[in-house]
Design an enzyme around this catalytic site. Structure first.
Site, PDB file in Angstrom:
ATOM      1  N   SER A  25      30.148  40.811  41.227  1.00 16.12           N
ATOM      2  CA  SER A  25      31.507  41.085  40.762  1.00 16.12           C
ATOM      3  C   SER A  25      31.628  42.164  39.697  1.00 16.12           C
ATOM      4  O   SER A  25      32.739  42.603  39.400  1.00 16.12           O
ATOM      5  CB  SER A  25      32.154  39.792  40.246  1.00 16.12           C
ATOM      6  OG  SER A  25      32.399  38.906  41.317  1.00 16.12           O
TER       7      SER A  25
ATOM      8  N   LYS B  96      38.208  41.223  31.478  1.00 15.66           N
ATOM      9  CA  LYS B  96      38.558  40.453  32.673  1.00 15.66           C
ATOM     10  C   LYS B  96      39.288  39.166  32.270  1.00 15.66           C
ATOM     11  O   LYS B  96      38.975  38.555  31.238  1.00 15.66           O
ATOM     12  CB  LYS B  96      37.271  40.127  33.435  1.00 15.66           C
ATOM     13  CG  LYS B  96      37.439  39.499  34.810  1.00 15.66           C
ATOM     14  CD  LYS B  96      36.058  39.347  35.444  1.00 15.66           C
ATOM     15  CE  LYS B  96      36.115  38.760  36.838  1.00 15.66           C
ATOM     16  NZ  LYS B  96      34.752  38.673  37.444  1.00 15.66           N
TER      17      LYS B  96
ATOM     18  N   SER C 102      34.735  40.483  41.955  1.00 10.76           N
ATOM     19  CA  SER C 102      36.020  39.953  41.535  1.00 10.76           C
ATOM     20  C   SER C 102      36.618  40.671  40.317  1.00 10.76           C
ATOM     21  O   SER C 102      37.794  40.459  39.983  1.00 10.76           O
ATOM     22  CB  SER C 102      35.888  38.455  41.190  1.00 10.76           C
ATOM     23  OG  SER C 102      34.987  38.258  40.112  1.00 10.76           O
TER      24      SER C 102
END
Length: 453
Positions: free
Chosen positions: A182, A81, A158
């Site tokens: 997330s 990420k 996310s």
């Protein structure tokens, strides 16, 4: 050359390197080629780290040839990420406001993974500053959910690109973060296993923060074995023994209440079938109200006293104000809402959260896991929500509702794929358990996975 495909699990790749002569260099090029073909507009991978990946693959191939592999996942390509610091590579937390941020050192978890021999393919797309459960990011690109070819639906956030990168077969597994869901939301909507670790079990050093109280690191993987192996690697702990797991003595709590309300019809049907299968396999499922869940839900979303929002505001208000034209308005609005939070109200909410957490743990003592839908709804179309407004905030609230409970209570949790909804989108079943029971939760999840697959 040993056979592998885009759906080969991370541990299976490791076994191919160990026993069957597979070459990490060929596997790495396979994924890099797929990324270029499948993601030409960089909606999934914001940045590739090709030079680094090839160098790491060369080293992994040399170790494999000499019988010096460092770990079961040595040579396995992963995605990261875009909030994990990556030395010499822009790490911008999905935001144009940080487009020039280039750290000198790797995040601690990335450094651990690299020392164990894994390969860093690149940085995946995410909601700006990790502040949304939907995964929409008009400024840097929103990866579409891969399970609907007719309508571009939200991927979950996310860790949006993290989930899609695994589901699309662009890496063997992904590493994301979970502050309110997330890791679990994109895992659920992309048919993956996602582990929300207990806060503090995995180091946050070198990650771009949102809320240090609630931020956690966790894997998104094809199965529980991969998730367990990645957790152990990142925690610098021994491999977790998942052998012999079964449901003969398992006790699950089915709490009803807010977490089981307002489910989309197809989500409810898939979960009902999964629970029936668990019962048939010998698990004991106790249906009992758990008021603490409803109370923590109300507290987390009550106006004016969110620690998550307060911390996000303290960290990022100045940056967002200076770059407002570059910030997605729903993210800007949520962060700036922290300006009105009073210290006295925040401390009162902290005490209230601690009281609720204690009652929750007392009520669930002796239970292997509490069962909840990971996400209550089918992922909505991106186009319907991209402009922000009431529809966006309602969908975001529903995406985050169930997962946020575990973060607020300090629990560990895992989502498992259990079927598909009416739109053909995967449905996730979430198991959550007491803090610092991550290893036990993984063993329980493995038993559930064997029953449901």
């Amino acid at each position: 050359m040993a056979a592998f495909t885009e759906t080969t699990t991370a541990l299976a790749l490791g076994r191919l390197f160990e026993k069957d002569g597979a070459d990490p260099r060929e596997v790495t090029e396979f994924y890099l080629d797929r990324i270029r073909a499948e993601d030409p507009t960089h909606r999934i991978f914001m940045r590739l780290t090709e030079t680094r990946a090839r160098g790491e693959a060369d080293a992994a191939a040399d170790r494999a040839q000499r019988g010096l592999r460092r770990h079961a996942l040595d040579g396995v390509p992963l995605s990261w990420k875009d909030l994990f610091d990556t030395a010499g590579t822009v790490t911008a937390a999905g935001s144009l406001a940080l487009k020039d941020r280039k750290p000198e050192c790797d995040a601690e978890v990335l450094a651990r993974a690299t020392r164990a021999g894994t390969i860093c393919l690149g940085k995946t797309a995410m909601t700006e500053f990790a502040f949304s459960g939907l995964g929409i990011n008009p400024n840097c690109g929103t990866p579409a959910n891969p399970f609907d070819e007719a309508i571009e639906r939200v991927p979950g956030g996310s860790s949006a690109g993290a989930g899609v990168s695994v589901a699309r077969g662009l890496c063997a597994a992904a590493i994301g973060t979970d502050t309110g869901g997330s890791v679990r939301i994109p895992s659920a909507w992309n048919g993956l296993v996602g582990l929300k670790t207990t806060a503090g079990r995995l180091p946050l050093a070198g990650t771009v923060p949102l809320s240090p109280t609630f931020d956690t690191v966790g894997p998104l993987a094809r199965d529980v074995e991969d998730a367990a192996a990645l957790f152990a690697l990142l925690a610098a702990r021994p491999t977790i023994d998942l052998e012999g797991c079964d449901l003969s003595n398992a006790v699950f709590l089915l709490p009803g209440g807010a977490g089981w309300s307002e489910l989309d019809e197809g989500v409810a049907a898939a979960l009902d079938l999964a629970i029936r299968r668990l019962l048939h396999a010998g698990a004991r499922i106790v249906e009992h109200k758990l008021p603490a869940l409803d109370e923590i839900d109300a507290l987390a979303w009550g106006g004016g006293a969110s620690r998550l929002v307060a911390e996000a505001h303290a960290l990022w208000a100045d940056t967002l104000t200076a770059h407002q034209a570059d910030i997605y308005p729903p993210v800007f609005e949520r962060v700036m809402a922290g300006a009105g939070i009073k210290a006295s109200d925040l401390l009162h909410a902290d005490r209230r959260r601690a009281e609720i957490s204690q009652r929750y743990l007392e009520a669930t003592a002796g239970v292997d896991a509490v069962l909840l839908p990971t996400v209550a709804i089918t992922p909505p179309p991106i186009a319907k929500l991209e402009a922000g407004g009431p529809d966006y905030f309602k969908a975001n609230r529903m995406a985050l509702r169930n997962t946020t409970m575990g973060n607020q209570l300090g629990l560990c949790a895992i989502t498992l794929p259990v079927g598909y909804d009416a739109a053909g989108i995967p449905v996730g079943l979430m198991l959550q358990s007491a803090p610092h029971t991550d290893e036990k939760l993984l063993r329980t999840a493995r038993a559930v996975e064997k029953t449901l697959r």
